[in-house]
Design a protein around this motif. Structure first.
Motif, PDB file in Angstrom:
ATOM      1  N   ARG A 190       3.603  26.423  -4.047  1.00  0.00           N
ATOM      2  CA  ARG A 190       4.551  25.158  -4.203  1.00  0.00           C
ATOM      3  C   ARG A 190       3.708  24.145  -3.464  1.00  0.00           C
ATOM      4  O   ARG A 190       3.410  24.160  -2.056  1.00  0.00           O
ATOM      5  CB  ARG A 190       5.767  25.435  -3.266  1.00  0.00           C
ATOM      6  N   LEU A 191       3.383  23.081  -4.219  1.00  0.00           N
ATOM      7  CA  LEU A 191       2.735  22.042  -3.715  1.00  0.00           C
ATOM      8  C   LEU A 191       3.833  20.810  -3.185  1.00  0.00           C
ATOM      9  O   LEU A 191       4.768  20.714  -3.791  1.00  0.00           O
ATOM     10  CB  LEU A 191       1.576  21.213  -4.724  1.00  0.00           C
ATOM     11  N   SER A 192       3.337  20.150  -2.194  1.00  0.00           N
ATOM     12  CA  SER A 192       4.002  19.050  -1.651  1.00  0.00           C
ATOM     13  C   SER A 192       3.364  17.766  -1.624  1.00  0.00           C
ATOM     14  O   SER A 192       2.203  17.910  -1.304  1.00  0.00           O
ATOM     15  CB  SER A 192       4.914  19.222  -0.476  1.00  0.00           C
ATOM     16  N   CYS A 193       4.037  16.673  -1.828  1.00  0.00           N
ATOM     17  CA  CYS A 193       3.316  15.364  -1.575  1.00  0.00           C
ATOM     18  C   CYS A 193       4.240  14.434  -1.212  1.00  0.00           C
ATOM     19  O   CYS A 193       5.442  14.182  -1.471  1.00  0.00           O
ATOM     20  CB  CYS A 193       3.110  14.933  -3.365  1.00  0.00           C
ATOM     21  N   ALA A 194       3.666  13.792  -0.074  1.00  0.00           N
ATOM     22  CA  ALA A 194       4.521  12.639   0.789  1.00  0.00           C
ATOM     23  C   ALA A 194       4.079  11.211   0.358  1.00  0.00           C
ATOM     24  O   ALA A 194       2.787  11.082   0.451  1.00  0.00           O
ATOM     25  CB  ALA A 194       4.697  13.017   2.129  1.00  0.00           C
ATOM     26  N   ALA A 195       4.699  10.635  -0.208  1.00  0.00           N
ATOM     27  CA  ALA A 195       4.275   9.340  -0.451  1.00  0.00           C
ATOM     28  C   ALA A 195       5.327   8.326   0.270  1.00  0.00           C
ATOM     29  O   ALA A 195       6.417   8.259   0.537  1.00  0.00           O
ATOM     30  CB  ALA A 195       4.509   8.905  -1.806  1.00  0.00           C
ATOM     31  N   SER A 196       4.337   7.625   1.251  1.00  0.00           N
ATOM     32  CA  SER A 196       4.991   6.532   2.214  1.00  0.00           C
ATOM     33  C   SER A 196       4.316   5.076   1.897  1.00  0.00           C
ATOM     34  O   SER A 196       3.343   4.832   1.269  1.00  0.00           O
ATOM     35  CB  SER A 196       4.952   7.130   3.471  1.00  0.00           C
TER      36      SER A 196
ATOM     37  N   GLN B 208       0.857  -1.261   0.085  1.00  0.00           N
ATOM     38  CA  GLN B 208      -0.128  -0.114   0.052  1.00  0.00           C
ATOM     39  C   GLN B 208       0.946   1.190  -0.208  1.00  0.00           C
ATOM     40  O   GLN B 208       1.933   1.253   0.685  1.00  0.00           O
ATOM     41  CB  GLN B 208      -0.876   0.042   1.137  1.00  0.00           C
ATOM     42  N   VAL B 209       0.574   2.026  -0.696  1.00  0.00           N
ATOM     43  CA  VAL B 209       1.021   3.659  -0.736  1.00  0.00           C
ATOM     44  C   VAL B 209       0.018   4.587  -0.086  1.00  0.00           C
ATOM     45  O   VAL B 209      -1.103   4.662  -0.593  1.00  0.00           O
ATOM     46  CB  VAL B 209       1.509   3.937  -2.215  1.00  0.00           C
ATOM     47  N   GLN B 210       0.804   5.443   0.734  1.00  0.00           N
ATOM     48  CA  GLN B 210      -0.173   6.334   1.472  1.00  0.00           C
ATOM     49  C   GLN B 210       0.519   7.689   0.795  1.00  0.00           C
ATOM     50  O   GLN B 210       1.590   8.137   0.425  1.00  0.00           O
ATOM     51  CB  GLN B 210       0.300   6.385   2.772  1.00  0.00           C
ATOM     52  N   LEU B 211      -0.401   8.595   0.380  1.00  0.00           N
ATOM     53  CA  LEU B 211      -0.297   9.730  -0.465  1.00  0.00           C
ATOM     54  C   LEU B 211      -0.775  10.998   0.355  1.00  0.00           C
ATOM     55  O   LEU B 211      -2.043  11.095   0.726  1.00  0.00           O
ATOM     56  CB  LEU B 211      -0.709   9.761  -1.821  1.00  0.00           C
ATOM     57  N   VAL B 212       0.167  11.860   0.623  1.00  0.00           N
ATOM     58  CA  VAL B 212      -0.543  13.085   1.428  1.00  0.00           C
ATOM     59  C   VAL B 212      -0.060  14.411   0.659  1.00  0.00           C
ATOM     60  O   VAL B 212       1.068  14.716   0.289  1.00  0.00           O
ATOM     61  CB  VAL B 212      -0.043  13.223   2.692  1.00  0.00           C
ATOM     62  N   GLU B 213      -1.025  15.240   0.028  1.00  0.00           N
ATOM     63  CA  GLU B 213      -0.567  16.575  -0.364  1.00  0.00           C
ATOM     64  C   GLU B 213      -1.108  17.597   0.320  1.00  0.00           C
ATOM     65  O   GLU B 213      -1.776  17.498   1.252  1.00  0.00           O
ATOM     66  CB  GLU B 213      -1.578  16.536  -1.848  1.00  0.00           C
ATOM     67  N   SER B 214       0.076  18.781   0.029  1.00  0.00           N
ATOM     68  CA  SER B 214      -0.377  19.851   0.949  1.00  0.00           C
ATOM     69  C   SER B 214       0.178  21.003  -0.010  1.00  0.00           C
ATOM     70  O   SER B 214       0.782  21.009  -0.985  1.00  0.00           O
ATOM     71  CB  SER B 214       0.379  19.761   2.169  1.00  0.00           C
ATOM     72  N   GLY B 215      -0.224  22.269   0.777  1.00  0.00           N
ATOM     73  CA  GLY B 215       0.775  23.573   0.016  1.00  0.00           C
ATOM     74  C   GLY B 215      -0.599  24.306  -0.922  1.00  0.00           C
ATOM     75  O   GLY B 215       0.001  25.462  -1.371  1.00  0.00           O
ATOM     76  N   GLY B 216      -1.471  23.833  -0.917  1.00  0.00           N
ATOM     77  CA  GLY B 216      -2.463  24.578  -1.696  1.00  0.00           C
ATOM     78  C   GLY B 216      -2.985  25.815  -1.071  1.00  0.00           C
ATOM     79  O   GLY B 216      -2.767  26.056   0.184  1.00  0.00           O
TER      80      GLY B 216
END
Length: 120
Positions: free
Chosen positions: A19-25, A1-9
């Motif tokens: 500037r948008l950020s995406c953390a994939a874990s 499984q991959v977890q995705l968290v977007e931020s910065g909007g």
């Protein structure tokens, strides 16, 4: 499984930057080429930029020259960024990130996205 968290909007005036950020874990070993997608109200989700595991980038014509995608591969997390300059009202959408192959799988999970609103 991959977890995705977007931020910065956020809300920005036409011509502004975000500037948008995406953390994939999670199962990051399965992550290869990453993309930023966006979905405007009443429209289908579209791919706007991609970055390969080696750092090669591609952009949709609508954002070429204004957006820059980049990535940082850490041990347990893949970070993907989208620098957006010269924003236009038509860039207003919810922005998501995902592995571009994984994104083709029907029913695959996505993050919550981050809202970008550009006022004229």
């Amino acid at each position: 499984q991959v977890q995705l968290v977007e931020s910065g909007g956020g809300l920005v005036q036409s011509g502004g930057s975000l500037r948008l950020s995406c953390a994939a874990s999670g199962s990051i070993f399965s992550i290869k080429d990453m993309g930023w997608y966006r979905q405007a109200p009443g429209k289908q989700r579209e791919l706007v930029a991609t970055v390969s595991s080696g750092g090669s980038t591609n952009y949709a014509d609508s954002v070429k020259g204004r957006f820059t995608i980049s990535r940082d591969n850490a041990k347990n997390t893949v970070m993907v960024y989208l620098q957006m300059n010269s924003l236009k009202p038509e860039d207003t959408a919810v922005y998501y990130c995902n592995d571009i192959v994984r994104a083709l799988i029907r029913g695959v999970s996505w993050g919550q996205g981050t809202q970008v609103t550009v006022s004229s």
